[in-house]
Design an enzyme around this catalytic site. Structure first.
Site, PDB file in Angstrom:
ATOM      1  N   VAL A  15      -3.634  -0.828   4.187  1.00 25.90           N
ATOM      2  CA  VAL A  15      -4.682  -0.168   4.409  1.00 25.90           C
ATOM      3  C   VAL A  15      -3.813   0.901   4.901  1.00 25.90           C
ATOM      4  CG1 VAL A  15      -6.258   1.064   6.145  1.00 25.90           C
ATOM      5  CG2 VAL A  15      -6.371  -1.345   6.383  1.00 25.90           C
ATOM      6  N   ALA A  44       6.567   5.709   7.863  1.00 29.39           N
ATOM      7  CA  ALA A  44       6.563   5.034   8.720  1.00 29.39           C
ATOM      8  C   ALA A  44       6.050   3.539   8.251  1.00 29.39           C
ATOM      9  CB  ALA A  44       7.010   5.070  10.656  1.00 29.39           C
ATOM     10  N   ARG A  52       3.997  -2.363  -3.216  1.00 31.76           N
ATOM     11  CA  ARG A  52       2.848  -1.525  -2.633  1.00 31.76           C
ATOM     12  C   ARG A  52       2.288  -1.231  -3.688  1.00 31.76           C
ATOM     13  NH1 ARG A  52       6.238  -0.730   1.618  1.00 31.76           N
ATOM     14  NH2 ARG A  52       5.611  -1.149   3.954  1.00 31.76           N
ATOM     15  N   LYS A 106      -8.788  -0.536  16.273  1.00 30.38           N
ATOM     16  CA  LYS A 106      -9.630  -0.910  17.954  1.00 30.38           C
ATOM     17  C   LYS A 106      -9.277  -1.670  18.947  1.00 30.38           C
ATOM     18  CE  LYS A 106     -10.425  -2.610  13.317  1.00 30.38           C
ATOM     19  NZ  LYS A 106     -10.169  -2.948  12.371  1.00 30.38           N
ATOM     20  N   GLY A 135     -15.556  -0.442   9.081  1.00 34.14           N
ATOM     21  CA  GLY A 135     -15.042   0.491   7.906  1.00 34.14           C
ATOM     22  C   GLY A 135     -15.279   1.573   7.139  1.00 34.14           C
ATOM     23  N   LYS A 206     -15.401  -3.905  18.513  1.00 33.25           N
ATOM     24  CA  LYS A 206     -15.817  -3.094  18.291  1.00 33.25           C
ATOM     25  C   LYS A 206     -16.689  -2.311  18.869  1.00 33.25           C
ATOM     26  CE  LYS A 206     -14.070  -3.916  13.295  1.00 33.25           C
ATOM     27  NZ  LYS A 206     -14.533  -5.203  12.453  1.00 33.25           N
TER      28      LYS A 206
END
Lengths: 436, 436
Positions: A15, A44, A52, A106, A135, A206
């Site tokens: 994410v 961090a 990545r 969450k 999302g 959620k």
């Protein structure tokens, strides 16, 4: 153009990478729209070696998250570590240092949100979390702003994409639970340990967050009645299909009476003509009912780096407006610490779908019916079949569709059926939600 | 608690009454959530005698709207007159007097919005209009805030509940267009003069507003390619149904290439498995596609006093936050006056559904196919039937489903078919939208 809003990102996984990529790809648009330009100053993560999908200046990177949340040259922290600790402590530190925080976490919010929001208010900063629920679906801000004038009566929806995907594969591809889970894991929709998704923990977090905002009560994860999807069989889906239903992982929160909130996550039997039946694959869908709006229904990608980045960046843009003026008033909807409702698992539904396995011979169905009748649960329909996959051929499956009934009575039925020796212990109760 | 936000309502019809009723019924909730309490001080309407579902202090009422917009003791004007004049002049006066305005007026905004927004910005006040598109669906604020970080590629949806209702009745109740329209009028869904709804004018206003916000261009009502639903027959729906489609009133706006916007309102042939096919009755549904969010889909009541009141009150609450600080920065998305894109009617679709009536004998189909082939339009399927309701028995209906094709080529086909003597002049072209 104002001073830059200096961002510190903690958590540079999927994410986090999605956020960095979207900041880069939409750079021009963001520069044109933000009163204070968004500048990523530090990142961090505990693992700086992994590959990545984005490249960043190595000088931005550190393994020391605490130094980022304490850095006086950082204005806003983006928390994308997930899980309760160390995220909670880092967010608390950031807020205490006078930094606003944008988070997708969450679990942290559903357990510690009210205290963190109170700390943010005390410090005159913001804790924003559009990305924590649904999302890319703009549900948090819709509740807190566009729909803020409404008396919300009910929120109901599919809040976990992984379990929706697994059930959809069982329904449409006739997979077993194990096969569907394995496929979800192969595709990266499910974690190696799928517990949080398939046992409803993620969705419970959620719905607790949405219920707190919508109803103005302090409602936590632990308040949510929770049943997972791992006990459902292919045959359950087939029987549902012959009755024109699909089984969906459903989260519900509603005002059952003044001061009382019914809140649950459980598999539900949903008419194929209802809007939630159309929410397939890994999509999420959320129905909000209130006065004066009536019913609105929001659908979209409930997870994934890109949809989550959309929500995180939307929050950062809001801060770029708000942080031009620290004294700006607080948002409409707050979660008052300790203002607790009465909590139940009750849900205003059309009835229940009770499935049991038995080895009780020809009288078994009559005995099951007898239990329901004695507990005042009205029966609409009974279905009895051989149990699929049972090689002995003596085990049978019974599904009872009830009319509306009290949740207490249903619990009594389940307890009494659980005591019957000729019944297998895994009775499943699925709600049949009402769609007006 | 701050000073009250003193409200002047102009237009006390159905929607105005809905706002007054919701202000009353949700009084407690609004008082708890608004930093400045909402106080309705004056109401202007040309007709003070009509019966209304709410009662108000007669001292609030006046027939002189101009005195309300000029009243120095009013902070915010709620404009619910509808139509371009006198609404535009009154809103302009209110903004010039330094009052913020909340409006549901799509016609005014789609023709004069950019100038009015510029005036508001110049005066340091706000012009808010969540209620102008999608009724209670929080789409305007979603575009302007939660999704503001996205590069929006396409907006597509059902933006007019009346025409959706009429087509739904034709599909599911097998009514003729005239019967369905009469029923919509009886139920109050359609006006005595239904032109604005059935000819796509209302939806064109709404898609022009959404496109302007989403794409950051100055796009007006007059830019929208517009085809109404009044030419569709029951037989069109039957043929669509046999092919697993439904016909929906579709508004589309998309970036077709950098600086070019395709924008249209027209009946479209939609697969029954697509999300828009599930938006029935008078509901609206809007699909937003962009990066990084992917696709989100918002559904809800697109009109009516209560859903519209939800949106109007949401905007008033936003003002109650913002007006505590007049210097608050402007919103992210603005509509720059005169920044015009190239406008087309093009739409990124899977193909077209071309329906013609002919009296041309056995060669007619071949001649129609020949025209399409000469114009480079690839054909997927042809359907020919007797024309329903034709007593002579010689008129036939042909439906051609094409593959993707250039809009220009389709226009050539329609022009050439329009010239053929053996064809009736009312060729219908319906787009077949793509849902990824």
């Amino acid at each position: 153009m104002g001073d830059p809003l200096r961002l510190g990102l903690i958590g540079f996984g999927n994410v986090g990478s999605g956020v960095v990529k979207a900041l880069e790809e939409n750079r021009e648009l963001l520069a044109a729209r933000c009163p204070r330009p968004l500048e990523l100053r530090r990142i961090a993560d505990i693992d700086l070696e992994r590959r990545r999908p984005v490249t960043v200046d190595p000088k931005l990177l550190t393994t020391d998250a605490e130094s980022v949340v304490r850095d006086p040259e950082i204005d806003v922290i983006i928390e994308l570590i997930g899980g309760i600790e160390p995220a909670r402590t880092l967010v608390e530190t950031a807020l205490a240092e006078g930094k606003s925080v944008v988070t997708a976490n969450k679990a942290m919010l559903a357990s510690h949100g009210p205290e963190l929001l109170a700390l943010a208010a005390e410090k005159g900063v913001r804790l924003l979390f559009e990305a924590a629920v649904g999302g890319g679906i703009p549900v948090v801000r819709a509740l807190c702003e566009s729909l803020a004038a409404n008396k919300i009566e009910r929120i109901q929806g599919i809040l976990n994409g992984t379990s929706n995907y697994i059930l959809s594969q069982m329904i449409y591809e006739e997979m077993s639970y194990e096969e569907a889970l394995a496929e979800a894991q192969t595709l990266g929709y499910a974690e190696p340990d799928p517990t949080a998704d398939v046992e409803g923990i993620d969705a419970a977090n959620k719905i607790a967050i949405l219920a707190s905002l919508a109803f103005g009560f302090d409602i936590r994860y632990s308040d949510v009645y929770r049943v997972g999807i791992s006990k459902l069989t292919r045959q359950d889906h087939k029987i549902a299909a012959t009755e024109q239903y699909v089984i969906k992982p459903l989260a519900t929160a509603e005002i059952t009476e003044p001061g009382a909130v019914g809140i649950s996550v459980q598999p539900a039997v949903v008419s194929i003509s209802s809007p939630l039946a159309t929410v397939g694959d890994v999509m999420n869908g959320i129905i909000i009912e209130g006065f004066p709006v009536g019913v609105v229904f929001l659908v979209g990608p409930g997870a994934g780096p890109e949809p989550t980045a959309s929500a995180v960046l939307g929050d950062l843009m809001a801060l770029s407006l708000l942080e031009s003026d620290r004294a700006a008033p607080r948002p409409f909807l707050e979660i008052p610490v300790g203002k607790r409702p009465r909590i139940t698992a009750e849900c205003d539904c059309d009835g229940y779908w009770i499935r049991v396995f038995h080895r009780g011979g020809p009288d078994a169905l009559a005995e099951i019916v007898c239990v329901l009748t004695e507990e005042h649960v009205p029966i609409l329909k009974c279905i009895e079949e051989e149990r699929e996959g049972d090689e002995s051929g003596v085990s049978r499956v019974v599904v009872v569709l009830t009319d509306t009934a009290l949740w207490e009575d249903i619990r009594c039925v389940v307890r009494r059926l659980g005591e019957a020796e000729w019944l297998e212990p895994d009775t499943s109760v699925l709600v049949m939600p009402r769609f007006d």
